[in-house]
Scaffold this motif. Structure first.
Motif, PDB file in Angstrom:
ATOM      1  N   HIS A   1      82.066  26.217  70.359  1.00  0.00           N
ATOM      2  CA  HIS A   1      81.343  25.694  69.198  1.00  0.00           C
ATOM      3  C   HIS A   1      80.606  26.821  68.472  1.00  0.00           C
ATOM      4  CE1 HIS A   1      79.183  22.628  66.904  1.00  0.00           C
ATOM      5  NE2 HIS A   1      78.023  23.158  67.261  1.00  0.00           N
ATOM      6  N   THR A   2      79.881  27.628  69.215  1.00  0.00           N
ATOM      7  CA  THR A   2      79.098  28.705  68.622  1.00  0.00           C
ATOM      8  C   THR A   2      79.990  29.784  68.024  1.00  0.00           C
ATOM      9  OG1 THR A   2      77.325  28.313  70.225  1.00  0.00           O
ATOM     10  CG2 THR A   2      77.330  30.444  69.098  1.00  0.00           C
ATOM     11  N   ALA A   3      81.000  30.211  68.782  1.00  0.00           N
ATOM     12  CA  ALA A   3      81.869  31.292  68.313  1.00  0.00           C
ATOM     13  C   ALA A   3      82.621  30.887  67.052  1.00  0.00           C
ATOM     14  CB  ALA A   3      82.850  31.687  69.406  1.00  0.00           C
ATOM     15  N   THR A   4      83.085  29.651  67.003  1.00  0.00           N
ATOM     16  CA  THR A   4      83.851  29.198  65.846  1.00  0.00           C
ATOM     17  C   THR A   4      82.999  29.138  64.592  1.00  0.00           C
ATOM     18  OG1 THR A   4      85.316  27.891  67.262  1.00  0.00           O
ATOM     19  CG2 THR A   4      85.269  27.323  64.923  1.00  0.00           C
ATOM     20  N   LEU A   5      81.818  28.545  64.704  1.00  0.00           N
ATOM     21  CA  LEU A   5      80.991  28.352  63.516  1.00  0.00           C
ATOM     22  C   LEU A   5      80.323  29.648  63.060  1.00  0.00           C
ATOM     23  CD1 LEU A   5      79.503  24.895  64.463  1.00  0.00           C
ATOM     24  CD2 LEU A   5      81.010  25.367  62.536  1.00  0.00           C
ATOM     25  N   VAL A   6      79.800  30.415  64.000  1.00  0.00           N
ATOM     26  CA  VAL A   6      79.190  31.690  63.606  1.00  0.00           C
ATOM     27  C   VAL A   6      80.267  32.656  63.132  1.00  0.00           C
ATOM     28  CG1 VAL A   6      77.851  33.685  64.399  1.00  0.00           C
ATOM     29  CG2 VAL A   6      77.231  31.373  65.157  1.00  0.00           C
ATOM     30  N   GLY A   7      81.388  32.707  63.860  1.00  0.00           N
ATOM     31  CA  GLY A   7      82.493  33.564  63.428  1.00  0.00           C
ATOM     32  C   GLY A   7      83.008  33.186  62.056  1.00  0.00           C
ATOM     33  N   GLY A   8      83.090  31.884  61.794  1.00  0.00           N
ATOM     34  CA  GLY A   8      83.534  31.439  60.472  1.00  0.00           C
ATOM     35  C   GLY A   8      82.590  31.876  59.377  1.00  0.00           C
ATOM     36  N   ALA A   9      81.282  31.826  59.647  1.00  0.00           N
ATOM     37  CA  ALA A   9      80.305  32.268  58.648  1.00  0.00           C
ATOM     38  C   ALA A   9      80.432  33.761  58.389  1.00  0.00           C
ATOM     39  CB  ALA A   9      78.892  31.926  59.118  1.00  0.00           C
ATOM     40  N   VAL A  10      80.651  34.532  59.455  1.00  0.00           N
ATOM     41  CA  VAL A  10      80.823  35.976  59.287  1.00  0.00           C
ATOM     42  C   VAL A  10      82.061  36.285  58.455  1.00  0.00           C
ATOM     43  CG1 VAL A  10      81.324  38.127  60.522  1.00  0.00           C
ATOM     44  CG2 VAL A  10      79.571  36.565  61.399  1.00  0.00           C
ATOM     45  N   VAL A  11      83.166  35.611  58.741  1.00  0.00           N
ATOM     46  CA  VAL A  11      84.404  35.831  57.990  1.00  0.00           C
ATOM     47  C   VAL A  11      84.213  35.449  56.525  1.00  0.00           C
ATOM     48  CG1 VAL A  11      86.786  35.049  57.707  1.00  0.00           C
ATOM     49  CG2 VAL A  11      85.921  35.604  59.984  1.00  0.00           C
ATOM     50  N   LEU A  12      83.553  34.320  56.283  1.00  0.00           N
ATOM     51  CA  LEU A  12      83.294  33.903  54.903  1.00  0.00           C
ATOM     52  C   LEU A  12      82.480  34.960  54.166  1.00  0.00           C
ATOM     53  CD1 LEU A  12      83.376  31.720  52.678  1.00  0.00           C
ATOM     54  CD2 LEU A  12      81.288  30.754  53.689  1.00  0.00           C
TER      55      LEU A  12
ATOM     56  N   ALA B   1      82.325  38.176  54.861  1.00  0.00           N
ATOM     57  CA  ALA B   1      83.141  39.378  54.670  1.00  0.00           C
ATOM     58  C   ALA B   1      84.101  39.217  53.501  1.00  0.00           C
ATOM     59  CB  ALA B   1      83.910  39.691  55.949  1.00  0.00           C
ATOM     60  N   VAL B   2      84.704  38.031  53.397  1.00  0.00           N
ATOM     61  CA  VAL B   2      85.644  37.774  52.297  1.00  0.00           C
ATOM     62  C   VAL B   2      84.906  37.802  50.960  1.00  0.00           C
ATOM     63  CG1 VAL B   2      87.146  36.030  51.255  1.00  0.00           C
ATOM     64  CG2 VAL B   2      87.283  36.501  53.713  1.00  0.00           C
ATOM     65  N   ALA B   3      83.736  37.143  50.909  1.00  0.00           N
ATOM     66  CA  ALA B   3      82.969  37.112  49.657  1.00  0.00           C
ATOM     67  C   ALA B   3      82.562  38.518  49.234  1.00  0.00           C
ATOM     68  CB  ALA B   3      81.737  36.234  49.835  1.00  0.00           C
ATOM     69  N   GLU B   4      82.139  39.330  50.191  1.00  0.00           N
ATOM     70  CA  GLU B   4      81.721  40.696  49.876  1.00  0.00           C
ATOM     71  C   GLU B   4      82.909  41.544  49.434  1.00  0.00           C
ATOM     72  OE1 GLU B   4      78.208  43.023  51.924  1.00  0.00           O
ATOM     73  OE2 GLU B   4      80.065  43.339  53.070  1.00  0.00           O
ATOM     74  N   ARG B   5      84.050  41.357  50.102  1.00  0.00           N
ATOM     75  CA  ARG B   5      85.235  42.149  49.768  1.00  0.00           C
ATOM     76  C   ARG B   5      85.780  41.791  48.381  1.00  0.00           C
ATOM     77  NH1 ARG B   5      89.252  44.831  52.620  1.00  0.00           N
ATOM     78  NH2 ARG B   5      87.513  45.427  53.960  1.00  0.00           N
ATOM     79  N   LEU B   6      85.746  40.505  48.029  1.00  0.00           N
ATOM     80  CA  LEU B   6      86.322  40.067  46.754  1.00  0.00           C
ATOM     81  C   LEU B   6      85.371  40.237  45.571  1.00  0.00           C
ATOM     82  CD1 LEU B   6      88.171  36.779  47.812  1.00  0.00           C
ATOM     83  CD2 LEU B   6      89.121  39.072  47.507  1.00  0.00           C
ATOM     84  N   ALA B   7      84.107  40.526  45.835  1.00  0.00           N
ATOM     85  CA  ALA B   7      83.149  40.703  44.744  1.00  0.00           C
ATOM     86  C   ALA B   7      83.556  41.900  43.889  1.00  0.00           C
ATOM     87  CB  ALA B   7      81.745  40.911  45.299  1.00  0.00           C
ATOM     88  N   PRO B   8      83.637  41.720  42.566  1.00  0.00           N
ATOM     89  CA  PRO B   8      84.133  42.806  41.705  1.00  0.00           C
ATOM     90  C   PRO B   8      83.091  43.882  41.431  1.00  0.00           C
ATOM     91  CG  PRO B   8      83.574  40.877  40.384  1.00  0.00           C
ATOM     92  CD  PRO B   8      83.356  40.489  41.814  1.00  0.00           C
ATOM     93  N   GLY B   9      83.336  45.082  41.883  1.00  0.00           N
ATOM     94  CA  GLY B   9      82.493  46.222  41.561  1.00  0.00           C
ATOM     95  C   GLY B   9      81.107  46.145  42.166  1.00  0.00           C
ATOM     96  N   ARG B  10      80.280  47.109  41.792  1.00  0.00           N
ATOM     97  CA  ARG B  10      78.924  47.182  42.312  1.00  0.00           C
ATOM     98  C   ARG B  10      78.086  45.996  41.848  1.00  0.00           C
ATOM     99  NH1 ARG B  10      77.208  52.174  44.195  1.00  0.00           N
ATOM    100  NH2 ARG B  10      75.092  51.794  43.434  1.00  0.00           N
ATOM    101  N   ALA B  11      78.259  45.591  40.593  1.00  0.00           N
ATOM    102  CA  ALA B  11      77.484  44.453  40.088  1.00  0.00           C
ATOM    103  C   ALA B  11      77.837  43.179  40.844  1.00  0.00           C
ATOM    104  CB  ALA B  11      77.740  44.274  38.596  1.00  0.00           C
TER     105      ALA B  11
END
Length: 307
Positions: free
Chosen positions: A52-63, A65-75
């Motif tokens: 339960h913990t690994a799935t939910l916390v891991g999912g938040a971390v992945v989310l 990481a994806v949001a940070e990676r897809l964010a366009p440029g420094r802004a």
């Protein structure tokens, strides 16, 4: 400065100005997902709790990481970091709740203060006098300043948006299932231990910042930390509550009564007088200074790293 540093400062400023979103709060949404997930695979078993913990916390971390990676440029990265920081911090809302209790105490409305206190603590408030209500508020302000302000800023500085979301997911799960009772003693074990681990650096930084924010009482706060913190049942809350007690020249800890007739006798921290209503205001002022210090430390650390 790096996008991460600017984003952390901007998100902290948003929390101070606006507090938590009143509708569609992301943390509340996560809590709903966690409840439904628990209904699906709950078992009185540590292994299920780890899943339960690994799935939910891991999912938040992945989310994150994806949001940070897809964010366009420094802004874009700055905006994503600011939004995530605002979403996970809870300092302004904590202050509002504490001061709402103080308003009732200040107007001699003890029943109203007891009822409003239930927004901050899980203990039975029905028989508390004004001093005990004040103590409960100060303890909640101290502990949650570390949990809901300093610790997320630490993980945001170290690991960016994944750190912010992962930390808040772990902390939320601990609040939901990390309890010593028949249902969660085994299932909530992993969530409670992970939260303890993730809060270690934040609680220590909170103690140091408390001393820095109250320089005239720094020696007393340090003495209370060294002498009293380890006697608290939490390895993290004890540090912050002890240093707050020393900095405010009051005593915290003592007997707490919970619903279901459970009574807990906690060690007394600090050498001062019993808490009074005025100490609620002093505690929120101290917490605000600690939060500002944490934001500056987190931004400085992030700025010193590679962009």
């Amino acid at each position: 400065m790096s996008p991460r540093a600017i984003g952390l400062l901007a998100g902290f400023a948003l929390d101070r100005l606006l507090g938590d979103p009143r509708r569609y709060h992301p943390v509340a949404g996560f809590g709903t997902v966690a409840m439904k997930t628990e209904e699906t695979w709950y078992a009185d078993d540590r292994a299920r709790g780890v899943l339960h913990t690994a799935t939910l916390v891991g999912g938040a971390v992945v989310l994150g990481a994806v949001a940070e990676r897809l964010a366009p440029g420094r802004a874009g990265k700055t905006l994503v970091t600011a939004a995530a920081t605002w979403a996970v911090l809870g300092g302004r809302s904590l202050e509002r709740e504490a001061l709402a209790v103080h308003e009732h105490l200040d107007s001699a409305d003890l029943p109203g203060a007891r009822q409003r206190l239930t927004h901050l603590v899980g203990r039975d408030t029905d028989q508390l006098d004004a001093s005990e209500v004040s103590r409960a508020v100060v303890e909640s302000v101290a502990e949650n300043t570390s949990d809901a302000v300093v610790a997320p800023l630490v993980w945001g500085a170290v690991a960016g948006v994944p750190g912010l979301l992962g930390y808040r997911a772990a902390n939320t799960l601990d609040a939901m299932v990390g309890h010593h009772n028949e249902r969660y003693e085994r299932f909530g074990w992993a969530s409670a231990r992970l939260d303890d681990l993730l809060n270690l650096p934040g609680s220590r930084l909170s103690g140091l910042l408390t001393m820095a924010a109250a320089p005239s009482r720094a020696k007393q706060a340090w003495r209370a930390w060294r002498r009293d913190a380890a006697r608290h049942p939490s390895p993290n809350a004890g540090v912050v509550e002890a240093t707050f007690a020393g900095a405010l020249d009051i005593r915290l800890g003592g007997t707490n009564r919970y619903y279901g007739n459970r009574v807990e006798h906690r060690a007394v921290m600090g050498d001062g007088r019993a808490a009074a209503p005025a100490d609620v205001v002093s505690a929120t002022t101290l917490a605000r200074r600690v939060g500002i210090g944490a934001a500056l430390v987190a931004a400085a650390y992030a700025a010193a790293q590679r962009p």
